[in-house]
Scaffold this active site. Structure first.
Site, PDB file in Angstrom:
ATOM      1  N   ASN A 218       0.848  -1.203   0.000  1.00  0.00           N
ATOM      2  CA  ASN A 218       0.000   0.000   0.000  1.00  0.00           C
ATOM      3  C   ASN A 218       0.876   1.242   0.000  1.00  0.00           C
ATOM      4  O   ASN A 218       2.096   1.149  -0.003  1.00  0.00           O
ATOM      5  CB  ASN A 218      -0.979  -0.035   1.182  1.00  0.00           C
ATOM      6  CG  ASN A 218      -0.256  -0.035   2.506  1.00  0.00           C
ATOM      7  OD1 ASN A 218       0.412   0.929   2.858  1.00  0.00           O
ATOM      8  ND2 ASN A 218      -0.358  -1.151   3.241  1.00  0.00           N
ATOM      9  N   ASP A 287      -4.851  -6.354   5.384  1.00  0.00           N
ATOM     10  CA  ASP A 287      -5.889  -7.194   6.001  1.00  0.00           C
ATOM     11  C   ASP A 287      -5.819  -8.627   5.468  1.00  0.00           C
ATOM     12  O   ASP A 287      -6.335  -9.545   6.107  1.00  0.00           O
ATOM     13  CB  ASP A 287      -7.273  -6.608   5.706  1.00  0.00           C
ATOM     14  CG  ASP A 287      -7.496  -5.322   6.492  1.00  0.00           C
ATOM     15  OD1 ASP A 287      -7.001  -5.247   7.637  1.00  0.00           O
ATOM     16  OD2 ASP A 287      -8.124  -4.392   5.961  1.00  0.00           O
ATOM     17  N   LYS A 345     -14.539   1.689  14.683  1.00  0.00           N
ATOM     18  CA  LYS A 345     -13.310   0.900  14.926  1.00  0.00           C
ATOM     19  C   LYS A 345     -12.837   1.031  16.365  1.00  0.00           C
ATOM     20  O   LYS A 345     -12.331   0.070  16.944  1.00  0.00           O
ATOM     21  CB  LYS A 345     -12.189   1.369  13.991  1.00  0.00           C
ATOM     22  CG  LYS A 345     -12.283   0.749  12.617  1.00  0.00           C
ATOM     23  CD  LYS A 345     -11.168   1.173  11.696  1.00  0.00           C
ATOM     24  CE  LYS A 345     -11.467   0.630  10.308  1.00  0.00           C
ATOM     25  NZ  LYS A 345     -10.718   1.266   9.248  1.00  0.00           N
TER      26      LYS A 345
HETATM   27  O1  PMT Z   1       2.774   6.233   6.431  1.00  0.00           O
HETATM   28  P1  PMT Z   1       2.257   7.562   5.927  1.00  0.00           P
HETATM   29  O2  PMT Z   1       2.516   7.753   4.455  1.00  0.00           O
HETATM   30  O3  PMT Z   1       2.761   8.724   6.756  1.00  0.00           O
HETATM   31  O4  PMT Z   1       0.653   7.571   6.069  1.00  0.00           O
HETATM   32  C1  PMT Z   1       0.081   7.541   7.344  1.00  0.00           C
HETATM   33  C2  PMT Z   1      -1.132   6.605   7.390  1.00  0.00           C
HETATM   34  C3  PMT Z   1      -2.224   7.161   6.504  1.00  0.00           C
HETATM   35  C4  PMT Z   1      -0.762   5.184   6.935  1.00  0.00           C
HETATM   36  C5  PMT Z   1      -1.570   6.552   8.916  1.00  0.00           C
HETATM   37  O5  PMT Z   1      -1.878   7.848   9.321  1.00  0.00           O
HETATM   38  C6  PMT Z   1      -2.776   5.624   9.111  1.00  0.00           C
HETATM   39  O6  PMT Z   1      -3.914   6.001   8.988  1.00  0.00           O
HETATM   40  N1  PMT Z   1      -2.470   4.344   9.486  1.00  0.00           N
HETATM   41  C7  PMT Z   1      -3.487   3.254   9.636  1.00  0.00           C
HETATM   42  C8  PMT Z   1      -3.877   2.788   8.281  1.00  0.00           C
HETATM   43  C9  PMT Z   1      -4.842   1.653   8.316  1.00  0.00           C
HETATM   44  O7  PMT Z   1      -4.520   0.603   7.875  1.00  0.00           O
HETATM   45  O8  PMT Z   1      -5.985   1.876   8.892  1.00  0.00           O
HETATM   46  P2  PMT Z   1      -7.136   0.737   9.032  1.00  0.00           P
HETATM   47  O9  PMT Z   1      -8.356   1.521   9.182  1.00  0.00           O
HETATM   48  O10 PMT Z   1      -7.082  -0.266   7.917  1.00  0.00           O
HETATM   49  O11 PMT Z   1      -6.771  -0.024  10.373  1.00  0.00           O
HETATM   50  C10 PMT Z   1      -7.232   0.417  11.652  1.00  0.00           C
HETATM   51  C11 PMT Z   1      -6.196   0.121  12.699  1.00  0.00           C
HETATM   52  O12 PMT Z   1      -5.987  -1.289  12.799  1.00  0.00           O
HETATM   53  C12 PMT Z   1      -4.840   0.723  12.406  1.00  0.00           C
HETATM   54  O13 PMT Z   1      -4.303   1.217  13.612  1.00  0.00           O
HETATM   55  C13 PMT Z   1      -4.030  -0.437  11.871  1.00  0.00           C
HETATM   56  O14 PMT Z   1      -2.655  -0.267  12.160  1.00  0.00           O
HETATM   57  C14 PMT Z   1      -4.625  -1.621  12.634  1.00  0.00           C
HETATM   58  N2  PMT Z   1      -4.563  -2.902  11.940  1.00  0.00           N
HETATM   59  C15 PMT Z   1      -5.152  -3.080  10.722  1.00  0.00           C
HETATM   60  C16 PMT Z   1      -5.146  -4.309  10.124  1.00  0.00           C
HETATM   61  C17 PMT Z   1      -4.476  -5.386  10.771  1.00  0.00           C
HETATM   62  N3  PMT Z   1      -4.418  -6.596  10.218  1.00  0.00           N
HETATM   63  N4  PMT Z   1      -3.892  -5.186  11.951  1.00  0.00           N
HETATM   64  C18 PMT Z   1      -3.926  -3.982  12.551  1.00  0.00           C
HETATM   65  O15 PMT Z   1      -3.357  -3.813  13.636  1.00  0.00           O
END
Ligand code: PMT
Length: 426
Positions: A218, A287, A345
């Site tokens: 990503n 994911d 979330k």
């Molecule tokens: O790295 P940069 O270019 O500076 O960009 C920053 C960012 C946009 C990546 C950062 O600010 C951000 O939003 N990170 C989380 C991105 C994300 O995957 O969000 P999500 O909504 O899919 O996941 C929610 C949370 O669960 C996140 O804290 C993620 O780290 C966590 N997660 C998700 C999937 C997984 N299998 N395990 C997790 O722990």
């Protein structure tokens, strides 16, 4: 030596004989890794030429005019110029050295009649001043009151020193020595808000291998997570940064673990969880992963190729439900319904805090934020016992600035939670 690596620092110079010492200040800041821009009042240019500071800083010097929005530079043809608002946003810290009685008075009374004063008014950066003037001017109640006003508004005052003055008198009013200014400025970056706490921060993307040469990934650059790791270190924390592939260099004085896939990240997070006080998950974790990774490069055979994906574990949920659960902070990268999805979330993953960022690119009004940008804009929700109990917005700013603000908020909420938990168990 102080570490100013990657810090954006404006050295602002006002009219005074101590202006010559600013040359040494700029040189040493640059040696310590800072990015320096110089702003001078017109009066300062009568003591030292802008060209001196341009040569030392490697950038055009901004020389203020008697106007709200205009500025001039020692090199007017330079295309890398910034407007005062850009400059105000760019800075992590502004140090006025030397700070004359006149500029101190203007700042204390909210004047914005030249670039320097306008910049200070428009900036949320750390602000510091090193007074330098004749001892009688320094003793004057007006000057003393003005300094008190600035200190009350969270300006840091460095000095003055006492000793022989340029005017031949002896007393208080000399600008502090450059080494002492650097020491004090360095301390401004270290808040101590997380002193002695152990933090794990995840950052960057994960790569899920398809075959030996291809992967699913990503657009995360790691910038947000790395900035948080640096801000946490400056707040006194012991930081472990677990990072997916990123072109950024590992921050100094931080335990750094490089991983590639979500499963490697999961293993690294869980095996470091003992004694962890706060877990911040800024990583964009995949994911899904490829169910069967090909051992040889997949050949181009048909018109279509189907890849079968298997769901990865949700690392943050594992942490939030771990027996030695730390304070858990997640990020939500959303392209639609940003607020609702983030709130969902926070509760669904049993987090203490969630930091929402809009990563859609659909709106032409939306500036370049989120993935792979220097900037971001955030909305934070925090919870207690599974109920949302507060929220805060952080406007568009550089990720380094936002990281400091987030660390302050996380430190406050972590301490609130801890003292409430202690009351509950008392
Ligand atoms: O790295 P940069 O270019 O500076 O960009 C920053 C960012 C946009 C990546 C950062 O600010 C951000 O939003 N990170 C989380 C991105 C994300 O995957 O969000 P999500 O909504 O899919 O996941 C929610 C949370 O669960 C996140 O804290 C993620 O780290 C966590 N997660 C998700 C999937 C997984 N299998 N395990 C997790 O722990």
């Amino acid at each position: 030596m102080n570490n100013f690596k990657n810090k954006n620092i404006i050295v602002a110079i006002t009219g005074g004989i101590a202006a010559y010492k600013s040359a040494d200040l700029i040189r040493r800041l640059i040696e310590a890794g800072a990015n320096v821009r110089v702003v001078m009042t017109q009066a300062a240019t009568e003591f030292v030429t802008p060209l001196t500071f341009q040569a030392l800083s490697g950038h055009p010097v901004f020389v203020g005019k008697q106007s709200d929005e205009r500025y001039s530079e020692s090199n007017p043809g330079d295309t890398a110029s910034m407007k005062h608002i850009d400059l105000a946003r760019w800075a992590d810290a502004i140090i006025i050295a030397p700070a004359s009685a006149n500029t101190i008075a203007k700042l204390a009374h909210g004047r914005a009649d030249n670039l320097l004063t306008t910049l200070c008014l428009a900036s949320e950066a750390i602000k510091c001043f090193a007074p330098a003037m004749n001892r009688v001017m320094w003793d004057d109640p007006g000057t003393q009151e003005n300094c008190t006003i600035l200190r009350d508004r969270h300006w840091s005052q460095f000095g003055p020193d006492s000793g022989m003055q340029a005017c031949g008198e002896v007393g208080e009013g000399r600008m502090l020595e450059v080494k002492d200014i650097l020491y004090s400025l360095g301390r401004c970056f270290r808040s101590g808000e997380l002193q002695g706490l152990n933090l794990i921060i995840s950052a960057g993307p994960t790569y899920e291998a398809i075959d030996p040469v291809r992967f699913l990934g990503n657009r995360s650059s790691g910038r947000m997570g790395y900035a948080i790791a640096e801000a946490a270190r400056e707040a006194g924390a012991n930081v472990t940064l677990i990072s997916g592939p990123s072109h950024l260099s590992a921050p100094e004085s931080i335990d750094f673990i490089a991983i590639e896939s979500a499963r490697e990240m999961q293993q690294a997070v869980l095996s470091n969880l003992d004694n962890c006080h706060i877990y911040i998950s800024a990583a964009a974790v995949s994911d899904y992963r490829i169910e069967d990774i090909a051992t040889q490069k997949i050949k181009k055979t048909g018109d279509q190729l189907t890849l079968k994906l298997t769901r990865n574990e949700d690392i943050i949920s594992l942490v939030a439900n771990h027996k030695t659960r730390p304070y858990v902070v997640g990020f939500a990268a959303e392209t639609e319904n940003v607020i609702d999805n983030a709130r969902d979330k926070l509760v669904r993953k049993n987090l203490d805090m969630i930091i929402a960022n809009d990563v859609s690119t659909s709106s032409t009004e939306k500036p370049d934020i989120g993935f792979n940008s220097e900037y971001n804009a955030l909305h934070v929700f925090y919870a207690k016992d599974g109920q949302i109990c507060g929220e805060q917005s952080f406007d568009l700013a550089r990720k380094s600035r936002l990281a400091k603000q987030l660390i302050s908020l996380i430190a406050r909420q972590f301490k609130n939670n801890r003292s409430e938990n202690e009351k509950d168990t008392a």
